[in-house]
Enzyme design. Structure first.
Site, short mmCIF file in Angstrom:
data_model
loop_
_atom_site.label_atom_id
_atom_site.label_comp_id
_atom_site.label_asym_id
_atom_site.label_seq_id
_atom_site.Cartn_x
_atom_site.Cartn_y
_atom_site.Cartn_z
N LYS A 79 4.72 9.25 5.06
CA LYS A 79 4.19 9.52 3.72
C LYS A 79 2.86 10.25 3.84
O LYS A 79 2.06 9.92 4.73
CB LYS A 79 4.02 8.20 2.96
N SER A 154 6.06 5.47 -5.65
CA SER A 154 5.45 6.73 -5.32
C SER A 154 5.90 7.31 -3.99
O SER A 154 5.67 8.48 -3.72
CB SER A 154 3.93 6.57 -5.30
N SER A 178 5.98 0.79 -4.63
CA SER A 178 6.22 2.17 -4.21
C SER A 178 7.13 2.35 -3.00
O SER A 178 7.52 3.48 -2.71
CB SER A 178 4.90 2.87 -3.93
N1 GLN Z 1 4.29 2.56 -9.79
C1 GLN Z 1 3.09 1.83 -9.52
C2 GLN Z 1 1.90 2.65 -9.93
O1 GLN Z 1 2.10 3.66 -10.48
C3 GLN Z 1 3.03 1.43 -8.10
C4 GLN Z 1 2.60 2.51 -7.20
C5 GLN Z 1 2.51 2.10 -5.75
O2 GLN Z 1 3.07 1.07 -5.35
N2 GLN Z 1 1.76 2.86 -4.99
O3 GLN Z 1 0.79 2.32 -9.71
#
Ligand code: GLN
Length: 486
Positions: A79, A154, A178
Site C-alpha cells: 500500500k 481505503s 480499510s
Molecule cells: N473507511 C474508514 C475511513 O474512511 C476507514 C479507513 C481506514 O481504515 N483507513 O476513515
C-alpha cells in the site's frame, strides 16, 4: 490453472520444487499488470528493478539448494502509505506526489528479509481516508469482479491487485476497516491484527490509536503466513507489543469443536442486504456442522461506533497531518507572499476534499470549548464499546457477522453523501476501537455475482483462534475459489 491464479502457499511450494522460478512468476505477474491495470488502477507506481533483484536472489538460493525463507519469490503489492526506501510513497495525495522515501518501514524490512519481491505501490484513498478508493488524488480503483463497482477502501489497490492476479499477496492498513472492507468487496481474505502486533514504524499515520498494518491473500493460510512474517515487537514503535507472536499456521488446521461463536445481533438487523443476511445464516450452519456452538450476542453500544470513530479518527488526523506544511515534506506552493500564506496555500493545493473535511472536523472537535463535548465524550463512549465486547468475550470465543451490510456498490453512487459512505463501516470500526484482531473472508455471492464477506473478531492477542476459526469455514466451502474473470 495458471500458476498465477494459485494461492501464495501453492506458488511457494512450486518455487521450492523448481516447477517455476521466482523470475518466471514475476514475469507472469508483470504481464498481467500490463494487461489489466489500465482497467483496474491498482498501482500508483511499479518497482520492477527492485522486484527482479529480489527474485533473482531467490533463484540463486534455489539453484544452490539453500533453504528459502517463507514466501520467498511470491510477488507482493505494498500500500502506498508504507515507506520503501528509494521509491515514491505518496499516500495517493498530491501533497506527497513527488516524495521519495528515505528509509524502509519495519514491515518492508521484514518483507525484504524473506526475499518477497515488492511489485509496486498500491493505490489507496488519500491518506487512507475512505471506503471506496474514490478519494485517491490520482485515479480510482475498479473492482475486478465488475469494473463499474468500487473495490472498497481505503486499501482498494492492495485488494484489487490480489483479486486481479496482479500480485499474490498484499499489505494494507486498517484504521476503521480499510483491509477488511476491500477484502470483502473483492472476494479475498484480509486481516487486521491486534493493535500493536505489527509495527507502524514507516507507515504514514492517519489515526495513531487505531492504525494497524495487515495482510491480504487468496486464502486464510496465505494471510496467516504473511501475518507471521510481519508481526512482532519493534523498538521503533513504542506502541508495539512485546509478546510472542505464536504460530497461527501451526494450529490453523486443528478443529473448532466446542468453540463458542457469537453472532452479532446489531449487525443482522436494519440495513443488511437480503443476500448478505442469507450468507451469514448459511455460514452459521457450516459452523454448527463443524462442531461450534452458536449463540446470539448483543453489543448495545455498537451503534455509536461510527460517531465515536469519526470524532476520534478526525481529531487524530488533524494532529498527524499538521506535519505536511510545505516546509519539511512534499508540495510547497509557488505563490506565497509570506510564511503563513506558504503554509495555508501549500495545504490548500496539496490536500483533497475528504482530507480537508476531516482536518476541519478534527480541529473543531479538539478546540477549546468543544473538546469536552466531543473528543472527551467520544473517548468515554469508546470505553463503553470496549466494555460491551469484554462482556461478550466472557460468553463466547469469537464474534461473527457481515463485514459490510451490502456488497460492493456502484462507482460514484455514494460520493455526494459522506454520511452514506461513513455508514459502510458499521461492521468494521468496532474492532479498531477495541484494538482486537479481525478477519474478513468470502462467504457467498449476491444475485449479481458480487462477493459477500463474513467477519470474525476475537479478543486481543487471539490471532491463532481467529485464523483457525476462519480456516475451519474455508475448508468446508468453495467461495474463496471463485475468481474474478480478468
Ligand atoms: N473507511 C474508514 C475511513 O474512511 C476507514 C479507513 C481506514 O481504515 N483507513 O476513515
Amino acid at each position: 490453472m495458471s500458476i498465477l491464479r494459485k494461492t501464495a502457499t501453492e506458488q511457494f511450494e512450486a518455487i521450492k520444487n523448481k516447477e517455476v522460478s521466482a523470475v518466471e512468476l514475476l514475469d507472469l505477474t508483470y504481464e498481467q499488470i500490463k494487461k489489466v491495470d489500465e482497467k483496474i488502477g491498482a498501482f500508483n507506481s511499479l518497482t520492477e528493478d527492485f522486484a527482479y533483484e529480489t527474485a533473482k536472489k531467490v533463484d540463486e538460493k534455489v539453484s544452490k539448494g539453500e533453504e528459502l525463507p517463507l514466501f520467498a519469490g511470491i510477488p507482493l503489492a505494498l500500500k502506498d502509505n508504507m515507506n520503501l526506501k528509494g521509491s515514491k510513497t505518496t499516500a495517493s495525495s498530491k501533497i506527497l506526489e513527488n516524495f521519495v522515501s528515505p528509509y524502509n518501514a519495519t514491515v518492508v524490512d521484514k518483507i525484504n528479509e524473506n526475499l518477497i519481491p515488492i511489485t509496486g505501490k498500491a493505490n489507496m484513498d488519500e491518506f487512507a481516508m475512505g471506503s471506496s478508493n474514490e478519494n485517491s488524488a490520482f485515479k480510482i480503483v475498479h473492482n475486478p469482479h465488475n469494473l463499474n463497482k468500487v473495490p472498497g477502501g481505503s486499501s482498494g489497490g492492495s485488494a484489487a491487485s490480489v483479486a486481479a492476479f496482479e500480485s499474490s499477496l498484499a499489505l494494507g492498513s486498517d484504521t476503521g476497516g480499510s483491509i477488511r472492507l476491500p477484502a470483502s468487496f473483492c472476494g479475498i481474505v484480509g486481516m487486521k491484527p491486534t493493535y500493536g502486533r505489527v509495527s507502524r514504524y514507516g507507515l504514514i499515520a492517519f489515526a495513531s490509536s487505531l492504525d494497524q498494518i495487515g495482510p491480504f491473500g487468496r486464502c486464510v493460510e496465505d494471510c496467516a503466513s504473511l501475518y507471521e512474517i510481519i508481526a512482532g515487537w519493534d523498538m521503533h514503535d513504542s506502541t508495539s507489543i512485546k509478546a510472542e507472536v505464536g504460530s497461527p499456521t501451526k494450529t490453523l488446521k486443528n478443529d473448532i469443536k466446542g468453540t463458542k461463536i457469537g453472532v452479532i445481533k446489531e449487525l443482522m438487523g436494519e440495513g443488511i442486504a437480503d443476500s448478505v443476511k442469507k450468507s451469514i445464516e448459511d455460514a452459521i450452519k457450516v459452523y454448527e456442522n463443524a462442531g461450534a456452538e452458536i449463540k446470539e450476542i448483543s453489543l448495545p453500544n455498537l451503534k455509536h461506533s461510527i460517531g465515536i470513530y469519526y470524532i476520534l479518527a478526525t481529531a487524530e488526523c488533524s494532529s498527524n497531518l499538521a506535519r505536511f506544511d510545505g516546509v519539511r515534506y512534499g508540495h510547497r506552493t509557488a505563490n506565497a507572499k509570506n510564511l503563513l500564506e506558504m503554509y495555508s496555500k501549500s495545504r490548500a493545493e496539496g490536500f483533497g476534499d475528504e482530507v480537508k473535511r476531516r482536518i476541519m472536523l478534527g480541529t473543531y472537535a479538539l478546540s477549546s470549548g468543544y473538546y469536552d463535548a466531543y473528543y472527551k465524550k467520544a473517548q468515554q463512549m469508546r470505553r463503553l464499546v470496549a466494555q460491551d465486547f469484554a462482556e461478550a468475550f466472557k460468553e463466547v470465543d469469537a464474534l461473527f457477522g457481515p463485514t459490510c451490510p451490502t456488497t460492493a456498490f456502484d462507482l460514484g453512487s455514494r460520493n455526494e453523501d459522506p454520511l452514506a459512505m461513513y455508514l459502510t463501516d458499521i461492521g468494521t470500526i468496532c474492532a479498531n476501537l477495541i484494538g482486537a484482531p479481525a478477519l474478513s473472508m468470502p462467504i457467498g455471492y449476491d444475485e449479481d455475482n458480487m462477493p459477500i464477506g463474513g467477519q470474525l473478531i476475537t479478543n486481543q492477542m487471539q490471532e491463532e483462534l481467529l485464523f483457525r476459526t476462519a480456516y475451519n469455514f474455508e475448508r468446508e466451502t468453495e467461495f474463496h475459489k471463485v475468481q474474478a474473470n480478468i
